[in-house]
Structures are given as structure tokens and as C-alpha cells.
Write an enzyme that holds these catalytic residues in place. Structure first.
Site, PDB file in Angstrom:
ATOM      1  N   GLU A 398       0.806  -1.218   0.000  1.00 16.48           N
ATOM      2  CA  GLU A 398       0.000   0.000   0.000  1.00 16.48           C
ATOM      3  C   GLU A 398       0.842   1.273   0.000  1.00 16.48           C
ATOM      4  OE1 GLU A 398      -2.626  -3.283   1.222  1.00 16.48           O
ATOM      5  OE2 GLU A 398      -0.620  -2.638   1.839  1.00 16.48           O
ATOM      6  N   HIS A 467     -10.993  -5.290   9.365  1.00 19.07           N
ATOM      7  CA  HIS A 467     -11.539  -4.978   8.048  1.00 19.07           C
ATOM      8  C   HIS A 467     -12.817  -4.139   8.114  1.00 19.07           C
ATOM      9  CE1 HIS A 467      -8.816  -7.994   6.417  1.00 19.07           C
ATOM     10  NE2 HIS A 467      -9.194  -7.660   5.206  1.00 19.07           N
TER      11      HIS A 467
END
Length: 675
Positions: A398, A467
Site C-alpha cells: 500500500e 476490516h
């Protein structure tokens, strides 16, 4: 190889002059620092001059430079004015970055100097992104990234090298191995100290060179540039060097022996070249004296220039937080949407397709966005339609690919970067907050970052604590970013096009619980992206929310209406900037407010909105502002606990009713319904 280094007396004396300019400038900076004319951190380049001078001599005017916080030598060798560099270090408006960057953040658009970077390794993804833009735009330019051996321990080093090799990008990595990352010796921080071999492990050609020898550095750079242009691949040079001063001006250097420093000083780059020129009768004492006198005058002139510079007026404090809206804006994206009922997922998909179709500078990049079709199937089929150069699958890195997106935006592209889920964005916070949000400001308005970052957010799918969270408030805290939360299908369809028109970084948070819901879309946006919208009018209370909580809030408003309470519902849409005018106007009318926010109570965006109401509409309130937020617990996995943790309709109704005294509710229930 097509470029040959031609060594002659004139060239060598020119290289010596450049190194002496850097040396004398740095020595004077050390003196000015003790006089408190330069503040903050001061990282001197003394001892490493041969690298900047050797590399810059080989570059073309179009090549791009990304440097480190020890970048004064790079800036001077690149041709930047000594006066504007020093004025920047003074913090004056005649500095190269208008005084906004300081010693660690020198920028110069005219010289393609994309700045020093105070985050160790932080410039590596940016340079990789610049190289990507060069390749996509078919420019004959090479991105050159300087960094120290300490950056080799950072994940961004490995992520950037892997991406550069994977995508065969025209980039030259220059590792200035001065043996100490601040105060820790290389042998104490790396299990393998041959950094060139680390680069080779990523299938990147690499060499080690004597970084104290300017001729060796320039020759290696010429060869590297030829290789990059001929092979269309990256190259890596590890320069063995040594800094003669401490890490910064606060450094007492207790971690290394004075004898070690003295040993390296004997083979210093300036001393080595002077001795060689004198030994071979190419240089005489008077020439050296004349050169020193000229440089001393240049330094004196630079000091005079810096000290004559003005301070930025306090009234200009926020000038470079955002770009003028017209700066480098692309043409508006043509919307192909007809009025219809589609899913939220389809609305997002269609907006991506229109964007890719209309502007060749736009590309989509992220984990599994291409062949897989996206984790949530939003980009399904786009790679078949637009190809792998426009819909780019990335590794799981990322920080690396978000940084590449920032660099590509600096290079003239319009990237859409998808972070699979909001929790993964925490791995890229450095690039988002320290680079994307700050580059315009630190460069004094020279470099804007027209980047869009999309990410899925929110709870409700039993994905547990890693998440399921809502980190919008983290990013909404940061000046320089714009943060959007499309709660309706029409916003999902049109907000991306609006964001791509913006010259600054925009983050879009897409709630996962909306993806399968169907709703109406039209051929045009509901409002400008920074404006809040009243989704339901009312007179008794304002319910203020955004994103995944909008639907619940509208249902709660319906039930409150049945109980005689007329609730107005505001969809914020933009979390930074907040549309305080709509909020204050509504609360001034209803005299009550409840804010619904899927963030935790502590530090949530609802607290900020409450503060806005307190500051601007306090005297219009008939009751304290209420909040409905997520419970102070990581999102649980079991369905019943997850639902108990996050805002629900009954909690919204309860909070709204709590703003009314019992007699007020009774009075409303007695009123005829038409009132």
C-alpha cells in the site's frame, strides 16, 4: 553505451568548483545555524559532494530529482540559485519554496527538483511514480532518486525497487551509503551490508562506486543513464561515501571515533581532486585562491539575498493548503448515465468506466483491480475494456503503490488509486499525510498532487476488527486533503468525476454495506462535491450524518415523523471541507441536533461537527447536541455484537427524542398533524 565521459582539465576544474561551492556553503550554514538564522534541523552534506556533482553533471535538463533531507548539495549541483536555497533555509519568501519548506524541503519546478523528503525512504515511491508518468507519457526523461543507506531498512525501499523492476520504469536509484543511519552503523542494522546486491535481488542492474571520487560517480551515472534509455529498465548505483559532520546539528557524534572521521577526511572528495590536479600540473595555487575568492563572494551574496527577503505575512498563512481550482484541471468527464435504478456497485463501476474513457491521463491502480475485477467487483471487466496499462494490478504494498500514485500525479497523470479496504490504508498513511497532503504547501505552491484515492470502509459484513472500521475522521483531520463520503447512488455515480476535476488529493470512502443496494441515479450530480445536501426537510430537529448511516437516519426520521417529530436529515457528503453553512442553517431552524457517525465516540467526526454547532449556533439551541456513534470497542465478529456496536435506527430515534423534554413531546403529540 551512447554517452561517453570526456575528461579534460576544464571539466575537472568545473567539478572542483561545484564541490567547493557546496563545501563552503555548508560550512557557512553551520555557522549561521549557531547564530540562529537557520532553525529546525540542519543536515550537512560535507564529505559527500562528489555524488551530487558527479550525478548532476550527467543528467539532462528534463531529468527529475527526488532528494533526501540532506539535499543542499543536490540543489546547488542541479543549478538552483545559492541565494534562493539559503533564503529558503531562512524561511523567507524569496526562498525556492517561498519559505514554506525550510532546510529539509527544497523545491524548484524550473529545475525539475521535486524536493527533499524528511521521511526516510519517503521519496522512493514518489520517484518511482514520476518514472511511471514518464513512461506513460513517452517522455525522454529519467527520474533520479537519492537516499541514504538507512532507507534500505524501510519497506518503501523494497516496495519501490520491486515496482520499478516489475513495470520496467526509467528510474535511477542513487544510494548514498555514508555508513550511519543517524547514529547506527550499517553493520548493526543490516544483516547484508552490500546494498547493490540487495537491488540485484529485485532483478535490477546495480554497481558499487567510490562516492568520494567525482569522476567515478559521473562515469557510473553516464553508463547508468545509457542503460536505462537503451534497456528501458531501472538502474541502481551504491555510492560508498562518508559524512564528515554529524547526522544533524544536534548530533554530538558519540557513536563513532574521531580517528575514523580523520581517516575518511584524508580521502575526501575535494581534497582528493585538488591533489590530483596539482600533482599532474593541471592546477596552481593562484587558481585555487581565485576560485575560493569567487565562491566566498557568492556565499556572501547569498547571505545578503536571504537576509533581504521578506517574511510571509501572517494573512497568507493558509495560502498553499489547496491549489487554485483551475490549476492543471483536465476536461470534465462526459457522463454516459441515463436516469435509472442500479446498484451502488454499478454506479461506482460506471463512474470508473467514464473516467477511463474520457482522459488518457487517468488510470486505475490497486490490489486486484484488474484481472480479479476488484475485491468488491467494482472494477470487473474494466481491464478487458481498457487494457492492463490503464487498469493496473499492484503487489500488496500500500505505501509503495499509493506513493507511486502521488509521484505519477506529480508527473502529470491523473491516477485513481484503490486501497482494497480502509484498514489497509493505515500502511499508506505516511504517503497520504506526509506527501500527498503537504507537497503543495512545502513547495510554496509549485507542485500539486491531482490524485484520487478510493477505499472501502465501514462495518456490517462480519469482517471483524481489521476490516470493518471507519477511518474517515483520521484523514478529515489533515489539511491539504479533501475527504468525500458518497452515501447515495447518485453520489457514487458522479463524485469520482468531480474529484478528478480537483487539482489536489481527494479521498473517497465507499461504504461496503451499500454495494448491493439499488437506487436511482440521474445524468447529473446532486451538488458540488464540497456541499452538504438536505435529504429530508424538517422543522423540529436536525439529524446530521454521512455515508453508510444515511439510510438508517432517513428511516429513523420517518419513524420520528410518525411520532410527531419533524426531522431534517443532512447528508454531509464532504467531510473535509465541512459545509458548516448548511449545518448551521438547519440547526438554526430546528434548534436541535443529533449527529450520527460510525466512528468511535472519542475523537470522532461527530465531535467536530458538534463543536461547529457550539461555535456558530449555540444561542439557537434548545437542547444539548446529541451523538450516535460506534461503541468504544474494536468491531466484533459475531453479528449481534457487531450490530450492537454501530449506530442503528433505534439508537438514532432514542437520541433524537432525548433532546426534547417530556412536556415538549406531549405538546407535539396533541398538535393536529397538519401543523
Amino acid at each position: 553505451m551512447t554517452s561517453r565521459l570526456h575528461i579534460n582539465r576544464h571539466h575537472l576544474i568545473g567539478q572542483l568548483r561545484q564541490m567547493l561551492r557546496i563545501r563552503r556553503f555548508e560550512e557557512k550554514c553551520a555557522e549561521l545555524y549557531t547564530q540562529e538564522k537557520i532553525r529546525g534541523f540542519l543536515h550537512l552534506y560535507i564529505g559527500e559532494e562528489a555524488i551530487a556533482v558527479g550525478v548532476m553533471a550527467a543528467l539532462s535538463e528534463d531529468d527529475q530529482i527526488v532528494a533526501t533531507y540532506r539535499e543542499h548539495g543536490h540543489a546547488l549541483a542541479r543549478g538552483m540559485s545559492m541565494g534562493t536555497v539559503l533564503a529558503e533555509m531562512y524561511g523567507r519568501t524569496n526562498g525556492c519554496s517561498r519559505g514554506r519548506g525550510g532546510s529539509m524541503h527544497l523545491f524548484d519546478k524550473d529545475h525539475h527538483f521535486y524536493g527533499g523528503n524528511a521521511i526516510v525512504g519517503g521519496g522512493l515511491p514518489l520517484a518511482t511514480g514520476l518514472a511511471m508518468a514518464n513512461k506513460k507519457r513517452q517522455r525522454d526523461a529519467i527520474a533520479v532518486c537519492f537516499f541514504g543507506e538507512g532507507a534500505v531498512a524501510e519497506g518503501e525501499f523494497h516496495e519501490s525497487l520491486n515496482l520499478a523492476a516489475l513495470w520496467q520504469l526509467p528510474i535511477l536509484f542513487i544510494c548514498e551509503n555514508n555508513r550511519y543511519a543517524m547514529g547506527t552503523a550499517l553493520a548493526l542494522s543490516e544483516s547484508k551490508t552490500n546494498i547493490a546486491q540487495k537491488a540485484e535481488s529485485y532483478a535490477i542492474s546495480a554497481v558499487q562506486v567510490d562516492g568520494m571520487n567525482v569522476v567515478d560517480v559521473e562515469a557510473a551515472t553516464c553508463d547508468a543513464l545509457d542503460y536505462i534509455r537503451e534497456q528501458n529498465k531501472p538502474f541502481f548505483i551504491e555510492c560508498q561515501t562518508y559524512r564528515f559532520r554529524g547526522h544533524s546539528s544536534f548530533d554530538t557524534q558519540l557513536y563513532r571515533d574521531k580517528a575514523e572521521i580523520a581517516q575518511w577526511e584524508k580521502k575526501g572528495p575535494v581534497k582528493k581532486l585538488i591533489q590530483w590536479l596539482q600533482k599532474n600540473n593541471h592546477f596552481h595555487d593562484q587558481e585555487l585562491k581565485d576560485m575560493e575568492a569567487e565562491i566566498a563572494q557568492e556565499v556572501a551574496d547569498a547571505i545578503a539575498f536571504a537576509e533581504a527577503g521578506a517574511w510571509e505575512p501572517v494573512e497568507e498563512l493558509t495560502r498553499f493548503v489547496h491549489s487554485p481550482t483551475s490549476q492543471s484541471a483536465p476536461p470534465a468527464i462526459t457522463c454516459t448515465q441515463q436516469a435509472a435504478e442500479i446498484t451502488y456497485r454499478e454506479a461506482l463501476h460506471n463512474s470508473l468506466s467514464d473516467a477511463l474513457n474520457d482522459d488518457p491521463r487517468i488510470f486505475l491502480m490497486g490490489e486486484d483491480v484488474g484481472r480479479y475485477g476488484g475485491c468488491y467487483a467494482v472494477s470487473k471487466g474494466l481491464i478487458d475494456q481498457y487494457g492492463p496499462d490503464r487498469v493496473i494490478d499492484t503487489p500488496l504494498c500500500e505505501s509503495g503503490f499509493v506513493g507511486v500514485g502521488i509521484g505519477a500525479a506529480l508527473g502529470g497523470m491523473r491516477p485513481i488509486v484503490e486501497v482494497m479496504t480502509v484498514n489497509f490504508s493505515l500502511l499508506a498513511m505516511d504517503q497520504i499525510i506526509n506527501s500527498a497532503a503537504t507537497l503543495l504547501h512545502m513547495s510554496g505552491g509549485q507542485f500539486n498532487v491531482p490524485l484520487v484515492i478510493r477505499m472501502a470502509c465501514g462495518a456490517g459484513k462480519q469482517l471483524a476488527a481489521q476490516h470493518s472500521h471507519s477511518w474517515e475522521n483520521f484523514y478529515a483531520h489533515v489539511p491539504g486533503l479533501k475527504v468525500l463520503s458518497p452515501a447515495t447512488h447518485n453520489d457514487a455515480r458522479h463524485m469520482l468525476a468531480q474529484a478528478l476535476l480537483d487539482p489536489d488529493p481527494v479521498l473517497i470512502f465507499e461504504h461496503v454495506m451499500l454495494l448491493n443496494e439499488s437506487g436511482l441515479v440521474s445524468s447529473s450530480a446532486d451538488a458540488a462535491m464540497h456541499q452538504a445536501v438536505v435529504r429530508r426537510t424538517g422543522t423540529d430537529i436536525s439529524l446530521i450524518t454521512y455515508g453508510g448511516s444515511l439510510g438508517k437516519t432517513l428511516q429513523a426520521a420517518e419513524q420520528l415523523g410518525s411520532a410527531g417529530i419533524s426531522a431534517e436529515v443532512i447528508d454531509l457528503r464532504s467531510l473535509r471541507p465541512l459545509d458548516s453553512k448548511v449545518i448551521v442553517a438547519s440547526v438554526s431552524k430546528t434548534n436541535r441536533a443529533v449527529i450520527i457517525d460510525e466512528g468511535w465516540y472519542t475523537g470522532c467526526l461527530a465531535g467536530e461537527i458538534s463543536a461547529v454547532i457550539m461555535e456558530q449556533a449555540f444561542w439557537q439551541l434548545d437542547a444539548p447536541v446529541g451523538r450516535v456513534c460506534t461503541a468504544e470497542v474494536p468491531i466484533p465478529y459475531p453479528h449481534h455484537l457487531e450490530q450492537a456496536a454501530i449506530p442503528q435506527i433505534d439508537k438514532i430515534i432514542s437520541a433524537a427524542r432525548a433532546t426534547f423534554a417530556a412536556r415538549d413531546l406531549e405538546e407535539r403529540n396533541r398538535k393536529p398533524r397538519h401543523e
